[in-house]
Design an enzyme around this catalytic site. Structure first.
Site, PDB file in Angstrom:
ATOM      1  N   HIS A  31       0.791  -1.275   0.134  1.00 20.13           N
ATOM      2  CA  HIS A  31      -0.131  -0.046   0.064  1.00 20.13           C
ATOM      3  C   HIS A  31       0.961   1.249  -0.015  1.00 20.13           C
ATOM      4  O   HIS A  31       2.221   0.968  -0.059  1.00 20.13           O
ATOM      5  CB  HIS A  31      -0.846  -0.047   1.275  1.00 20.13           C
ATOM      6  CG  HIS A  31      -0.133  -0.293   2.455  1.00 20.13           C
ATOM      7  ND1 HIS A  31       0.569   0.775   3.009  1.00 20.13           N
ATOM      8  CD2 HIS A  31      -0.505  -1.360   3.338  1.00 20.13           C
ATOM      9  CE1 HIS A  31       1.061   0.209   4.016  1.00 20.13           C
ATOM     10  NE2 HIS A  31       0.619  -0.993   4.504  1.00 20.13           N
ATOM     11  N   HIS A  34       3.979   1.182   2.301  1.00 21.43           N
ATOM     12  CA  HIS A  34       5.206   0.650   1.644  1.00 21.43           C
ATOM     13  C   HIS A  34       5.835   1.458   0.460  1.00 21.43           C
ATOM     14  O   HIS A  34       7.055   1.616   0.164  1.00 21.43           O
ATOM     15  CB  HIS A  34       4.854  -0.832   0.792  1.00 21.43           C
ATOM     16  CG  HIS A  34       4.167  -1.764   2.264  1.00 21.43           C
ATOM     17  ND1 HIS A  34       3.027  -2.241   1.887  1.00 21.43           N
ATOM     18  CD2 HIS A  34       4.887  -2.403   3.034  1.00 21.43           C
ATOM     19  CE1 HIS A  34       2.849  -2.956   3.096  1.00 21.43           C
ATOM     20  NE2 HIS A  34       3.940  -2.876   3.475  1.00 21.43           N
ATOM     21  N   GLY A 144       9.302   1.329   8.825  1.00 13.38           N
ATOM     22  CA  GLY A 144       8.233   2.291   9.107  1.00 13.38           C
ATOM     23  C   GLY A 144       8.225   2.861  10.388  1.00 13.38           C
ATOM     24  O   GLY A 144       8.425   1.717  11.367  1.00 13.38           O
ATOM     25  N   LYS A 146       5.637   3.514  11.906  1.00 13.44           N
ATOM     26  CA  LYS A 146       4.386   2.705  12.309  1.00 13.44           C
ATOM     27  C   LYS A 146       4.633   1.366  13.462  1.00 13.44           C
ATOM     28  O   LYS A 146       3.698   1.202  14.231  1.00 13.44           O
ATOM     29  CB  LYS A 146       3.385   2.102  11.146  1.00 13.44           C
ATOM     30  CG  LYS A 146       2.528   1.159  11.296  1.00 13.44           C
ATOM     31  CD  LYS A 146       0.972   1.731  10.762  1.00 13.44           C
ATOM     32  CE  LYS A 146       0.071   0.802  11.125  1.00 13.44           C
ATOM     33  NZ  LYS A 146       0.337  -0.746  11.040  1.00 13.44           N
ATOM     34  N   ILE A 173       2.446   6.721   6.748  1.00 19.72           N
ATOM     35  CA  ILE A 173       1.459   7.071   5.934  1.00 19.72           C
ATOM     36  C   ILE A 173       0.023   6.708   6.125  1.00 19.72           C
ATOM     37  O   ILE A 173      -0.086   5.540   6.873  1.00 19.72           O
ATOM     38  CB  ILE A 173       1.929   6.602   4.686  1.00 19.72           C
ATOM     39  CG1 ILE A 173       3.302   6.789   4.054  1.00 19.72           C
ATOM     40  CG2 ILE A 173       0.850   7.045   3.351  1.00 19.72           C
ATOM     41  CD1 ILE A 173       3.559   8.445   4.110  1.00 19.72           C
ATOM     42  N   ARG A 184      -3.377  -5.075   7.084  1.00 21.92           N
ATOM     43  CA  ARG A 184      -4.780  -5.706   7.641  1.00 21.92           C
ATOM     44  C   ARG A 184      -6.025  -4.808   7.844  1.00 21.92           C
ATOM     45  O   ARG A 184      -6.845  -5.445   8.127  1.00 21.92           O
ATOM     46  CB  ARG A 184      -4.299  -5.806   9.107  1.00 21.92           C
ATOM     47  CG  ARG A 184      -3.039  -7.053   9.284  1.00 21.92           C
ATOM     48  CD  ARG A 184      -2.952  -7.502  10.885  1.00 21.92           C
ATOM     49  NE  ARG A 184      -2.034  -8.794  10.950  1.00 21.92           N
ATOM     50  CZ  ARG A 184      -0.883  -8.750  11.391  1.00 21.92           C
ATOM     51  NH1 ARG A 184      -0.147  -7.789  11.305  1.00 21.92           N
ATOM     52  NH2 ARG A 184      -0.476  -9.904  11.284  1.00 21.92           N
TER      53      ARG A 184
HETATM   54  P1  AMP Z   1       4.710  -5.082   6.755  1.00 17.78           P
HETATM   55  O1  AMP Z   1       4.505  -5.394   5.169  1.00 17.78           O
HETATM   56  O2  AMP Z   1       3.358  -4.719   7.499  1.00 17.78           O
HETATM   57  O3  AMP Z   1       5.557  -6.052   7.254  1.00 17.78           O
HETATM   58  O4  AMP Z   1       5.758  -3.644   6.475  1.00 17.78           O
HETATM   59  C1  AMP Z   1       6.875  -3.328   6.077  1.00 17.78           C
HETATM   60  C2  AMP Z   1       7.361  -2.086   6.133  1.00 17.78           C
HETATM   61  O5  AMP Z   1       6.559  -1.162   5.994  1.00 17.78           O
HETATM   62  C3  AMP Z   1       7.646  -2.020   7.717  1.00 17.78           C
HETATM   63  O6  AMP Z   1       8.791  -1.275   7.952  1.00 17.78           O
HETATM   64  C4  AMP Z   1       6.471  -1.216   8.242  1.00 17.78           C
HETATM   65  O7  AMP Z   1       6.630  -0.253   9.160  1.00 17.78           O
HETATM   66  C5  AMP Z   1       6.062  -0.205   6.959  1.00 17.78           C
HETATM   67  N1  AMP Z   1       5.009   0.255   7.024  1.00 17.78           N
HETATM   68  C6  AMP Z   1       4.014  -0.426   7.230  1.00 17.78           C
HETATM   69  N2  AMP Z   1       2.533   0.208   7.193  1.00 17.78           N
HETATM   70  C7  AMP Z   1       3.302   1.566   6.950  1.00 17.78           C
HETATM   71  C8  AMP Z   1       2.567   2.854   7.028  1.00 17.78           C
HETATM   72  N3  AMP Z   1       1.251   3.200   7.142  1.00 17.78           N
HETATM   73  N4  AMP Z   1       3.498   4.133   6.853  1.00 17.78           N
HETATM   74  C9  AMP Z   1       4.804   3.934   6.761  1.00 17.78           C
HETATM   75  N5  AMP Z   1       5.379   2.821   7.106  1.00 17.78           N
HETATM   76  C10 AMP Z   1       4.664   1.656   6.992  1.00 17.78           C
END
Ligand code: AMP
Length: 274
Positions: A31, A34, A144, A146, A173, A184
Protein backbone atom coordinates in the site's frame (compact mmCIF):
# COMPACT_ATOMS: atom_id res chain seq x y z
CA UNK A 1 12.78 -5.37 -12.70
CA UNK A 2 14.19 -8.78 -11.81
CA UNK A 3 11.98 -11.05 -9.74
CA UNK A 4 14.20 -13.36 -7.70
CA UNK A 5 12.28 -16.32 -6.28
CA UNK A 6 15.28 -18.07 -4.75
CA UNK A 7 18.49 -17.10 -2.99
CA UNK A 8 20.46 -18.23 -6.05
CA UNK A 9 18.41 -15.91 -8.26
CA UNK A 10 18.89 -13.04 -5.84
CA UNK A 11 22.69 -13.47 -5.86
CA UNK A 12 22.65 -13.70 -9.67
CA UNK A 13 20.55 -10.52 -9.95
CA UNK A 14 22.83 -8.63 -7.54
CA UNK A 15 26.03 -9.71 -9.31
CA UNK A 16 25.75 -7.33 -12.25
CA UNK A 17 24.65 -4.33 -10.20
CA UNK A 18 27.00 -1.86 -8.56
CA UNK A 19 26.36 0.99 -6.16
CA UNK A 20 24.55 1.57 -2.90
CA UNK A 21 21.65 -0.76 -2.13
CA UNK A 22 18.44 0.47 -0.50
CA UNK A 23 16.36 -2.37 0.92
CA UNK A 24 12.71 -2.51 1.98
CA UNK A 25 11.54 -5.73 3.67
CA UNK A 26 7.76 -6.27 3.50
CA UNK A 27 5.13 -8.94 3.91
CA UNK A 28 3.39 -7.81 0.72
CA UNK A 29 -0.18 -6.58 0.10
CA UNK A 30 1.63 -3.37 -0.69
CA UNK A 31 0.00 0.00 0.00
CA UNK A 32 1.08 3.64 0.02
CA UNK A 33 2.96 3.14 3.28
CA UNK A 34 5.27 0.62 1.60
CA UNK A 35 5.45 2.76 -1.56
CA UNK A 36 6.68 5.75 0.46
CA UNK A 37 9.55 3.61 1.80
CA UNK A 38 10.38 2.50 -1.76
CA UNK A 39 10.33 6.13 -2.99
CA UNK A 40 12.71 7.23 -0.24
CA UNK A 41 15.03 4.32 -1.03
CA UNK A 42 14.93 5.24 -4.74
CA UNK A 43 15.95 8.82 -3.90
CA UNK A 44 18.84 7.76 -1.72
CA UNK A 45 20.36 4.70 -3.47
CA UNK A 46 21.55 3.42 -6.80
CA UNK A 47 19.76 0.06 -6.46
CA UNK A 48 16.50 -0.75 -4.71
CA UNK A 49 15.61 -4.22 -3.48
CA UNK A 50 12.16 -5.03 -2.06
CA UNK A 51 11.38 -8.34 -0.39
CA UNK A 52 7.96 -9.90 0.00
CA UNK A 53 7.99 -12.69 2.54
CA UNK A 54 5.22 -13.56 4.96
CA UNK A 55 7.45 -14.73 7.74
CA UNK A 56 5.89 -17.67 9.61
CA UNK A 57 8.13 -17.40 12.67
CA UNK A 58 6.80 -14.00 13.66
CA UNK A 59 3.18 -15.19 13.79
CA UNK A 60 1.97 -16.82 16.99
CA UNK A 61 -0.27 -19.87 17.20
CA UNK A 62 -3.82 -18.78 16.30
CA UNK A 63 -2.71 -15.58 14.54
CA UNK A 64 -3.50 -14.74 10.91
CA UNK A 65 -0.53 -16.36 9.12
CA UNK A 66 -2.74 -18.52 6.88
CA UNK A 67 -5.18 -15.71 6.07
CA UNK A 68 -2.68 -12.83 5.82
CA UNK A 69 -3.51 -10.96 2.56
CA UNK A 70 -1.53 -12.31 -0.40
CA UNK A 71 -1.56 -10.09 -3.49
CA UNK A 72 1.50 -11.17 -5.46
CA UNK A 73 0.33 -10.04 -8.91
CA UNK A 74 -0.69 -6.54 -7.76
CA UNK A 75 2.50 -6.28 -5.68
CA UNK A 76 4.67 -7.13 -8.70
CA UNK A 77 2.98 -4.37 -10.72
CA UNK A 78 3.40 -1.85 -7.88
CA UNK A 79 7.12 -2.69 -7.64
CA UNK A 80 7.55 -2.39 -11.41
CA UNK A 81 5.81 0.99 -11.44
CA UNK A 82 7.96 2.13 -8.51
CA UNK A 83 11.08 1.19 -10.51
CA UNK A 84 12.31 -1.39 -8.02
CA UNK A 85 15.43 -3.13 -9.37
CA UNK A 86 15.05 -6.51 -7.65
CA UNK A 87 11.94 -7.99 -6.07
CA UNK A 88 12.91 -10.87 -3.80
CA UNK A 89 10.09 -13.38 -3.15
CA UNK A 90 11.66 -16.42 -1.51
CA UNK A 91 9.91 -19.60 -0.37
CA UNK A 92 9.68 -20.47 3.32
CA UNK A 93 11.84 -23.58 2.82
CA UNK A 94 14.67 -21.57 1.31
CA UNK A 95 14.74 -19.11 4.22
CA UNK A 96 14.73 -21.56 7.14
CA UNK A 97 16.95 -24.53 7.97
CA UNK A 98 16.44 -27.57 10.16
CA UNK A 99 17.66 -27.05 13.74
CA UNK A 100 17.81 -23.35 13.08
CA UNK A 101 20.21 -21.09 14.97
CA UNK A 102 17.94 -18.46 16.52
CA UNK A 103 18.07 -14.85 17.52
CA UNK A 104 16.21 -13.78 20.63
CA UNK A 105 14.74 -10.36 21.26
CA UNK A 106 16.12 -8.63 24.37
CA UNK A 107 14.46 -9.85 27.56
CA UNK A 108 13.05 -6.44 28.53
CA UNK A 109 12.51 -4.33 25.40
CA UNK A 110 11.34 -7.38 23.43
CA UNK A 111 8.67 -8.36 25.95
CA UNK A 112 6.80 -5.13 26.67
CA UNK A 113 3.91 -3.69 24.63
CA UNK A 114 3.55 -5.78 21.44
CA UNK A 115 6.05 -8.27 22.86
CA UNK A 116 3.89 -8.77 25.97
CA UNK A 117 0.83 -9.92 24.02
CA UNK A 118 2.85 -11.53 21.22
CA UNK A 119 5.70 -13.30 23.03
CA UNK A 120 8.37 -14.56 20.57
CA UNK A 121 6.94 -12.39 17.78
CA UNK A 122 10.02 -10.19 17.86
CA UNK A 123 12.39 -13.22 17.94
CA UNK A 124 10.96 -14.32 14.58
CA UNK A 125 10.96 -10.80 13.21
CA UNK A 126 14.62 -10.19 14.14
CA UNK A 127 15.64 -13.58 12.77
CA UNK A 128 14.18 -12.87 9.33
CA UNK A 129 15.41 -9.26 9.20
CA UNK A 130 18.95 -10.45 10.01
CA UNK A 131 18.77 -13.02 7.20
CA UNK A 132 17.37 -10.50 4.71
CA UNK A 133 19.94 -7.82 5.58
CA UNK A 134 22.72 -10.36 5.04
CA UNK A 135 21.25 -11.68 1.79
CA UNK A 136 20.71 -8.25 0.25
CA UNK A 137 23.97 -6.61 1.52
CA UNK A 138 21.87 -3.48 2.02
CA UNK A 139 23.64 -0.17 2.48
CA UNK A 140 20.46 1.34 3.92
CA UNK A 141 17.31 -0.48 5.06
CA UNK A 142 13.98 1.32 5.37
CA UNK A 143 11.44 0.71 8.13
CA UNK A 144 8.22 2.51 9.04
CA UNK A 145 7.71 4.28 12.37
CA UNK A 146 4.26 2.64 12.35
CA UNK A 147 5.97 -0.44 13.84
CA UNK A 148 7.85 1.64 16.37
CA UNK A 149 8.95 -1.18 18.67
CA UNK A 150 10.05 -3.30 15.71
CA UNK A 151 12.12 -0.37 14.46
CA UNK A 152 13.76 0.15 17.87
CA UNK A 153 14.63 -3.56 18.18
CA UNK A 154 16.09 -3.70 14.67
CA UNK A 155 18.29 -0.69 15.48
CA UNK A 156 19.38 -2.48 18.65
CA UNK A 157 20.20 -5.66 16.69
CA UNK A 158 22.22 -3.69 14.14
CA UNK A 159 24.11 -2.05 16.98
CA UNK A 160 24.67 -5.19 19.10
CA UNK A 161 25.63 -7.43 16.18
CA UNK A 162 27.78 -4.75 14.48
CA UNK A 163 25.85 -4.96 11.21
CA UNK A 164 27.14 -2.65 8.51
CA UNK A 165 23.81 -1.14 7.47
CA UNK A 166 22.08 2.18 8.09
CA UNK A 167 18.53 1.87 9.38
CA UNK A 168 16.31 4.63 8.00
CA UNK A 169 13.18 5.57 10.00
CA UNK A 170 10.26 6.46 7.73
CA UNK A 171 7.16 8.49 8.57
CA UNK A 172 3.74 6.87 9.00
CA UNK A 173 1.52 7.16 5.92
CA UNK A 174 -2.20 7.53 6.62
CA UNK A 175 -5.48 7.51 4.71
CA UNK A 176 -6.95 11.04 4.26
CA UNK A 177 -9.12 10.38 7.31
CA UNK A 178 -6.10 9.61 9.50
CA UNK A 179 -6.26 5.80 9.62
CA UNK A 180 -2.69 4.50 9.42
CA UNK A 181 -2.27 2.37 6.30
CA UNK A 182 -1.83 -1.33 6.99
CA UNK A 183 -2.18 -4.53 4.98
CA UNK A 184 -4.53 -5.71 7.74
CA UNK A 185 -6.97 -2.82 7.06
CA UNK A 186 -8.38 -5.05 4.30
CA UNK A 187 -9.93 -7.18 7.07
CA UNK A 188 -12.09 -4.21 8.17
CA UNK A 189 -15.69 -3.62 7.07
CA UNK A 190 -16.75 0.01 6.33
CA UNK A 191 -18.32 0.13 9.79
CA UNK A 192 -15.11 -1.25 11.37
CA UNK A 193 -13.09 1.43 9.58
CA UNK A 194 -15.21 4.17 11.15
CA UNK A 195 -14.57 2.69 14.59
CA UNK A 196 -10.87 2.36 13.75
CA UNK A 197 -10.70 6.13 13.17
CA UNK A 198 -10.94 6.59 16.93
CA UNK A 199 -7.31 5.40 17.11
CA UNK A 200 -6.07 8.49 15.25
CA UNK A 201 -8.56 10.66 17.15
CA UNK A 202 -7.13 9.42 20.46
CA UNK A 203 -3.58 10.22 19.31
CA UNK A 204 -4.72 13.68 18.20
CA UNK A 205 -6.35 14.24 21.55
CA UNK A 206 -3.03 13.42 23.22
CA UNK A 207 -1.27 15.99 21.01
CA UNK A 208 -3.80 18.69 21.85
CA UNK A 209 -3.55 17.94 25.59
CA UNK A 210 0.24 18.22 25.39
CA UNK A 211 -0.10 21.54 23.52
CA UNK A 212 -2.24 22.71 26.43
CA UNK A 213 0.63 21.74 28.74
CA UNK A 214 -0.91 18.58 30.16
CA UNK A 215 2.20 16.39 30.48
CA UNK A 216 0.97 13.84 33.05
CA UNK A 217 0.91 10.58 31.10
CA UNK A 218 -1.75 8.93 33.29
CA UNK A 219 -4.17 11.78 32.68
CA UNK A 220 -3.48 11.69 28.92
CA UNK A 221 -3.88 7.89 28.75
CA UNK A 222 -7.20 8.03 30.64
CA UNK A 223 -8.63 10.61 28.23
CA UNK A 224 -7.37 8.63 25.21
CA UNK A 225 -9.08 5.48 26.50
CA UNK A 226 -12.42 7.34 26.70
CA UNK A 227 -12.18 8.14 22.98
CA UNK A 228 -11.31 4.51 22.26
CA UNK A 229 -14.54 3.25 23.88
CA UNK A 230 -15.94 2.11 20.49
CA UNK A 231 -13.18 -0.41 19.76
CA UNK A 232 -13.75 -4.02 20.83
CA UNK A 233 -10.67 -4.27 23.02
CA UNK A 234 -7.93 -1.88 24.06
CA UNK A 235 -4.73 -3.90 24.33
CA UNK A 236 -2.63 -0.98 25.46
CA UNK A 237 -2.35 2.79 25.44
CA UNK A 238 1.22 3.58 26.43
CA UNK A 239 3.48 6.58 26.62
CA UNK A 240 7.17 5.71 26.50
CA UNK A 241 10.53 7.26 25.75
CA UNK A 242 12.60 6.30 22.69
CA UNK A 243 13.98 3.31 24.68
CA UNK A 244 10.45 2.12 25.35
CA UNK A 245 10.54 2.86 29.08
CA UNK A 246 7.22 4.06 30.48
CA UNK A 247 7.08 7.77 31.24
CA UNK A 248 5.21 9.51 34.07
CA UNK A 249 5.55 12.82 32.31
CA UNK A 250 5.82 13.59 28.59
CA UNK A 251 9.35 14.61 27.58
CA UNK A 252 9.23 16.69 24.40
CA UNK A 253 11.32 15.28 21.50
CA UNK A 254 11.70 12.01 23.47
CA UNK A 255 8.21 10.55 23.66
CA UNK A 256 6.24 7.97 21.68
CA UNK A 257 2.51 7.53 22.33
CA UNK A 258 1.31 4.10 21.24
CA UNK A 259 -2.04 2.41 20.86
CA UNK A 260 -2.93 -1.24 20.15
CA UNK A 261 -6.59 -2.20 19.84
CA UNK A 262 -8.82 -4.87 18.41
CA UNK A 263 -11.65 -4.16 15.99
CA UNK A 264 -13.35 -7.54 15.85
CA UNK A 265 -10.49 -10.01 15.38
CA UNK A 266 -8.24 -7.45 13.72
CA UNK A 267 -5.40 -6.08 15.80
CA UNK A 268 -4.41 -2.53 14.83
CA UNK A 269 -1.47 -0.48 16.07
CA UNK A 270 -0.60 3.17 15.64
CA UNK A 271 1.57 5.78 17.33
CA UNK A 272 2.89 9.31 17.25
CA UNK A 273 6.35 10.57 18.07
CA UNK A 274 6.35 13.77 20.13
P1 AMP B 1 4.79 -5.03 6.62
O1 AMP B 1 4.58 -5.41 5.20
O2 AMP B 1 3.53 -4.73 7.36
O3 AMP B 1 5.71 -5.99 7.34
O4 AMP B 1 5.57 -3.65 6.60
C1 AMP B 1 6.78 -3.50 5.91
C2 AMP B 1 7.37 -2.16 6.27
O5 AMP B 1 6.47 -1.12 5.90
C3 AMP B 1 7.64 -1.99 7.77
O6 AMP B 1 8.85 -1.31 7.97
C4 AMP B 1 6.46 -1.17 8.23
O7 AMP B 1 6.72 -0.39 9.37
C5 AMP B 1 6.27 -0.27 7.01
N1 AMP B 1 4.90 0.27 7.00
C6 AMP B 1 3.74 -0.44 7.08
N2 AMP B 1 2.69 0.41 7.10
C7 AMP B 1 3.20 1.66 7.04
C8 AMP B 1 2.63 2.97 7.03
N3 AMP B 1 1.32 3.17 7.10
N4 AMP B 1 3.47 4.03 6.95
C9 AMP B 1 4.81 3.84 6.89
N5 AMP B 1 5.41 2.65 6.90
C10 AMP B 1 4.62 1.57 6.97
Amino acid sequence: MIIAKSIKELYKAKKDLTGSIGFIPTMGALHNGHISLIRQAKDENKIVIVSIFINPTQFLEGEDFSTYPRKDLADIEICKMSKVDILFMPSIDSMYKKDELTIMAPAIAGYVLDGASRPKHFDGMLQIVMKLLNLTSATKAYFGKKDAQQLALIKQMVNHYFLDVEIVECEIIRECNGLAMSSRNSYLSPEDKIRALTIFQSLNLAISMIFKKELNTNVIKQEMKKILSKVDKIEYVEIVNRDFHSLESVELQQTIILVAVYIGDTRLIDNIWI
